[in-house]
Write an enzyme that holds these catalytic residues in place. Structure first.
Site, mmCIF file in Angstrom:
data_model
loop_
_atom_site.group_PDB
_atom_site.id
_atom_site.type_symbol
_atom_site.label_atom_id
_atom_site.label_comp_id
_atom_site.label_asym_id
_atom_site.label_seq_id
_atom_site.Cartn_x
_atom_site.Cartn_y
_atom_site.Cartn_z
ATOM 1 N N GLU A 129 0.792 -1.256 0.067
ATOM 2 C CA GLU A 129 -0.088 -0.008 0.041
ATOM 3 C C GLU A 129 0.904 1.227 0.138
ATOM 4 O O GLU A 129 1.937 1.369 0.632
ATOM 5 C CB GLU A 129 -0.776 -0.021 1.199
ATOM 6 N N CYS A 153 -7.661 -1.645 8.309
ATOM 7 C CA CYS A 153 -6.256 -1.696 7.447
ATOM 8 C C CYS A 153 -5.602 -0.127 7.074
ATOM 9 O O CYS A 153 -4.603 0.090 7.445
ATOM 10 C CB CYS A 153 -6.023 -2.466 6.407
ATOM 11 N N HIS A 201 -1.237 -5.872 2.266
ATOM 12 C CA HIS A 201 -2.313 -6.646 2.057
ATOM 13 C C HIS A 201 -1.738 -7.929 1.657
ATOM 14 O O HIS A 201 -1.152 -7.996 0.551
ATOM 15 C CB HIS A 201 -3.193 -5.904 1.278
HETATM 16 N N1 PCA Z 1 -8.094 -6.873 6.687
HETATM 17 C C1 PCA Z 1 -9.060 -5.699 7.171
HETATM 18 C C2 PCA Z 1 -8.762 -5.294 8.436
HETATM 19 C C3 PCA Z 1 -8.224 -6.516 9.133
HETATM 20 C C4 PCA Z 1 -7.616 -7.179 7.832
HETATM 21 O O1 PCA Z 1 -6.981 -8.224 8.023
HETATM 22 C C5 PCA Z 1 -8.917 -4.534 5.834
HETATM 23 O O2 PCA Z 1 -8.409 -4.698 4.936
HETATM 24 O O3 PCA Z 1 -9.015 -3.426 6.286
#
Ligand code: PCA
Length: 216
Positions: free
Chosen positions: A82, A145, A169
């Site tokens: 990200e 996140c 992610h």
């Molecule tokens: N993914 C979520 C919140 C916790 C996670 O592992 C997200 O992408 O916001």
């Protein structure tokens, strides 16, 4: 010499799932030494109410030189590095405490967006060079996140020493997708049957990807 650690965070399970690959990867890296730096792993709650406080607290307690936070992006086939966090909380599903934020700012006084301070492109290139599907991503979503990345970047700005922060992610693990397919068959619900969120990546490959990220 007392070198500062690298903090790797992993979110706990959420959305009715029994596990979160982000959490498993964090557990595997906790306590390891990479490039002479100790990795300290910490679990994070999927709870908007705990942020930004928890981010400030972890930075103060651990004084890490760098933070790599991990979360699941269901259905993604790549490692997503990200590059930006936006000042918006807008949830598709409630968090683990039942909170459903709609169009809320994370910090009413804060910048519209904050950029990751990790070398995102270099991390992507290093992952690709090892045959790991990865891509710099322009959205961490508007759920926990994104709140996590925004909170760590804000807290890092207040800290007395430089701290680089970023978010990665990760896809489902293959075992999770297999479980989803079993559930789809048992419940025979149209939405599960028609789901296309079935991409996955082996745990070892995700762990390697995060090792690369913390080494850059
Ligand atoms: N993914 C979520 C919140 C916790 C996670 O592992 C997200 O992408 O916001």
């Amino acid at each position: 010499m007392n070198t500062r650690p690298i903090l790797v965070t992993g979110f706990e399970p959420y959305g009715g799932r029994r596990s979160n690959p982000a959490h498993e990867v964090m557990n595997q890296l906790h306590g390891r030494t990479i490039n002479g730096k100790t990795i300290v792993g910490r679990s994070l709650p999927v709870s908007a109410g705990k942020f930004p406080h928890i981010a400030t607290e972890l930075i103060e307690q651990l004084n890490p030189s760098s933070i790599v936070s991990l979360g699941l992006w269901p259905g993604e086939s790549l490692i997503r590095i990200e590059r930006i966090a936006v000042n918006i909380a807008d949830f598709g599903i409630p968090d683990n405490e039942g909170v459903l934020a709609v169009d809320d700012p994370i910090d009413p006084e804060g910048a519209a967006a904050l950029m990751s301070t990790l070398p995102t492109r270099a991390i992507e290139q290093a992952m690709l060079a090892e045959g790991i599907p990865a891509s710099v991503s322009a959205t961490a979503g508007t759920y926990l996140c994104n709140i996590c990345l925004y909170s760590f970047l804000m807290a890092a700005q207040q800290h007395h020493e430089a701290v680089t922060c970023g978010f990665i992610h990760v896809p489902y693990l293959p075992e999770q997708v297999a479980e989803l397919l079993v559930e789809a068959r048992e419940h025979a619900t149209a939405d599960l049957q028609q789901r296309r969120e079935l991409a996955s990546m082996e745990l070892g490959r995700i762990v390697r990807a995060v090792e690369i990220a913390v080494s850059q």
